[in-house]
Write a protein that holds these residues in place. Structure first.
Motif, mmCIF file in Angstrom:
data_model
loop_
_atom_site.group_PDB
_atom_site.id
_atom_site.type_symbol
_atom_site.label_atom_id
_atom_site.label_comp_id
_atom_site.label_asym_id
_atom_site.label_seq_id
_atom_site.Cartn_x
_atom_site.Cartn_y
_atom_site.Cartn_z
ATOM 1 N N ASP A 1 12.451 22.348 41.519
ATOM 2 C CA ASP A 1 12.450 23.744 41.870
ATOM 3 C C ASP A 1 12.415 24.824 40.638
ATOM 4 N N GLU A 2 11.116 25.029 40.304
ATOM 5 C CA GLU A 2 10.955 25.629 38.950
ATOM 6 C C GLU A 2 11.550 27.015 38.995
ATOM 7 N N TRP A 3 11.401 27.576 40.171
ATOM 8 C CA TRP A 3 12.021 28.938 40.349
ATOM 9 C C TRP A 3 13.471 29.326 39.786
ATOM 10 N N LEU A 4 14.112 28.038 40.056
ATOM 11 C CA LEU A 4 15.462 27.902 39.470
ATOM 12 C C LEU A 4 15.451 27.759 37.774
ATOM 13 N N GLU A 5 14.850 26.790 37.374
ATOM 14 C CA GLU A 5 14.866 26.712 35.904
ATOM 15 C C GLU A 5 14.390 27.892 35.121
ATOM 16 N N ASP A 6 13.267 28.719 35.850
ATOM 17 C CA ASP A 6 12.480 29.798 35.345
ATOM 18 C C ASP A 6 13.569 30.862 35.156
ATOM 19 N N ASP A 7 14.243 31.253 35.952
ATOM 20 C CA ASP A 7 15.374 32.311 36.087
ATOM 21 C C ASP A 7 16.355 31.832 36.608
ATOM 22 N N PHE A 8 17.360 31.005 35.779
ATOM 23 C CA PHE A 8 18.476 30.730 36.203
ATOM 24 C C PHE A 8 19.579 31.330 36.643
ATOM 25 N N GLU A 9 19.866 32.455 35.818
ATOM 26 C CA GLU A 9 20.881 33.340 36.340
ATOM 27 C C GLU A 9 20.419 34.291 37.508
ATOM 28 N N GLY A 10 19.340 34.444 37.566
ATOM 29 C CA GLY A 10 18.939 35.449 38.718
ATOM 30 C C GLY A 10 18.665 34.681 39.955
ATOM 31 N N SER A 11 18.402 33.225 39.802
ATOM 32 C CA SER A 11 18.208 32.272 41.029
ATOM 33 C C SER A 11 19.403 31.565 41.488
ATOM 34 N N LEU A 12 20.598 31.562 40.818
ATOM 35 C CA LEU A 12 21.753 30.684 41.156
ATOM 36 C C LEU A 12 22.310 31.302 42.271
ATOM 37 N N ALA B 1 12.484 22.049 32.347
ATOM 38 C CA ALA B 1 11.940 23.279 31.661
ATOM 39 C C ALA B 1 12.568 23.576 30.414
ATOM 40 N N GLN B 2 11.851 24.204 29.515
ATOM 41 C CA GLN B 2 12.216 24.124 28.074
ATOM 42 C C GLN B 2 13.412 25.241 28.013
ATOM 43 N N ASN B 3 13.386 26.203 28.859
ATOM 44 C CA ASN B 3 14.416 27.223 28.839
ATOM 45 C C ASN B 3 15.627 26.678 29.572
ATOM 46 N N PHE B 4 15.539 25.843 30.450
ATOM 47 C CA PHE B 4 17.006 25.540 30.996
ATOM 48 C C PHE B 4 17.587 24.579 30.005
ATOM 49 N N THR B 5 18.630 25.056 29.727
ATOM 50 C CA THR B 5 19.638 24.410 28.619
ATOM 51 C C THR B 5 20.673 23.593 29.449
ATOM 52 N N SER B 6 21.414 22.878 28.509
ATOM 53 C CA SER B 6 22.532 22.005 28.919
ATOM 54 C C SER B 6 23.749 23.085 29.457
ATOM 55 N N ASP B 7 23.517 24.194 28.805
ATOM 56 C CA ASP B 7 24.698 25.084 29.572
ATOM 57 C C ASP B 7 24.445 25.635 30.871
ATOM 58 N N ASP B 8 22.940 25.877 31.215
ATOM 59 C CA ASP B 8 22.589 26.044 32.415
ATOM 60 C C ASP B 8 22.853 25.038 33.388
ATOM 61 N N LEU B 9 22.684 23.698 33.076
ATOM 62 C CA LEU B 9 22.890 22.375 33.770
ATOM 63 C C LEU B 9 24.367 22.399 34.214
ATOM 64 N N ASN B 10 25.245 22.475 33.313
ATOM 65 C CA ASN B 10 26.527 22.521 33.630
ATOM 66 C C ASN B 10 27.008 23.537 34.555
ATOM 67 N N ALA B 11 26.659 24.818 34.080
ATOM 68 C CA ALA B 11 26.820 25.744 34.896
ATOM 69 C C ALA B 11 26.320 25.724 36.428
ATOM 70 N N MET B 12 25.366 25.178 36.656
ATOM 71 C CA MET B 12 24.742 24.894 37.891
ATOM 72 C C MET B 12 25.439 23.991 38.572
ATOM 73 N N ASN B 13 25.801 22.655 38.205
ATOM 74 C CA ASN B 13 26.710 21.566 38.686
ATOM 75 C C ASN B 13 28.181 21.961 38.728
ATOM 76 N N ALA B 14 28.692 23.030 38.086
ATOM 77 C CA ALA B 14 30.217 23.531 38.180
ATOM 78 C C ALA B 14 29.791 24.644 39.611
ATOM 79 N N ALA B 15 28.793 25.105 39.645
ATOM 80 C CA ALA B 15 28.705 26.294 40.809
ATOM 81 C C ALA B 15 28.433 25.462 42.216
#
Length: 131
Positions: free
Chosen positions: A20-31, A62-76
């Protein structure tokens, strides 16, 4: 229908979101959309037996999807799943297509809640790539 088919045959079944690249491309907006997706999935499949596993997100890359994003996603997402599925196994994976080399190179990057014993790590090894 497919989940029922699989579970009726006694198969361990993993339900995930995938590429779901839409999530990785705009993580904060897509969460918020991703949270709503998992709210629906976790409610809809909560009556299924424990051989159905949930994988939060398959093969982040995605290159712009970071470990901080990954952890925030899992935590959410994990608390959303736990509302209706307190003991279901939930699968996490690392970055770089879930390649084990990412875990080895970043052993402290992927966060797992210490109070949840129903978590699983999934890795995907595509080495050598040209097999």
């Amino acid at each position: 229908q497919i989940v029922d088919w699989s579970l009726e045959r006694g198969l361990i079944t993993i339900l995930n979101t995938h590429h779901d690249e839409w999530l990785e491309d705009d993580f904060e907006g897509s969460l918020p959309r991703f949270r709503a997706l998992w709210q629906q999935v976790s409610e809809r499949f909560s009556p299924k037996n424990e051989t159905l596993l949930f994988e939060v997100y398959n093969e982040p890359h995605a290159q712009n999807f970071t470990s901080d994003d990954l952890n925030a996603m899992n935590a959410a997402i994990l608390p959303i799943i736990r509302e209706n599925n307190p003991t279901r196994v939930v699968v996490f994976g690392g970055l770089k297509w879930m390649n084990p080399s990412w875990i080895v190179a970043n052993p402290n990057e992927l966060e797992f809640p210490k109070n949840d014993t129903q978590l699983m790590l999934e890795i995907h090894n595509y080495d050598p790539w040209n097999y």
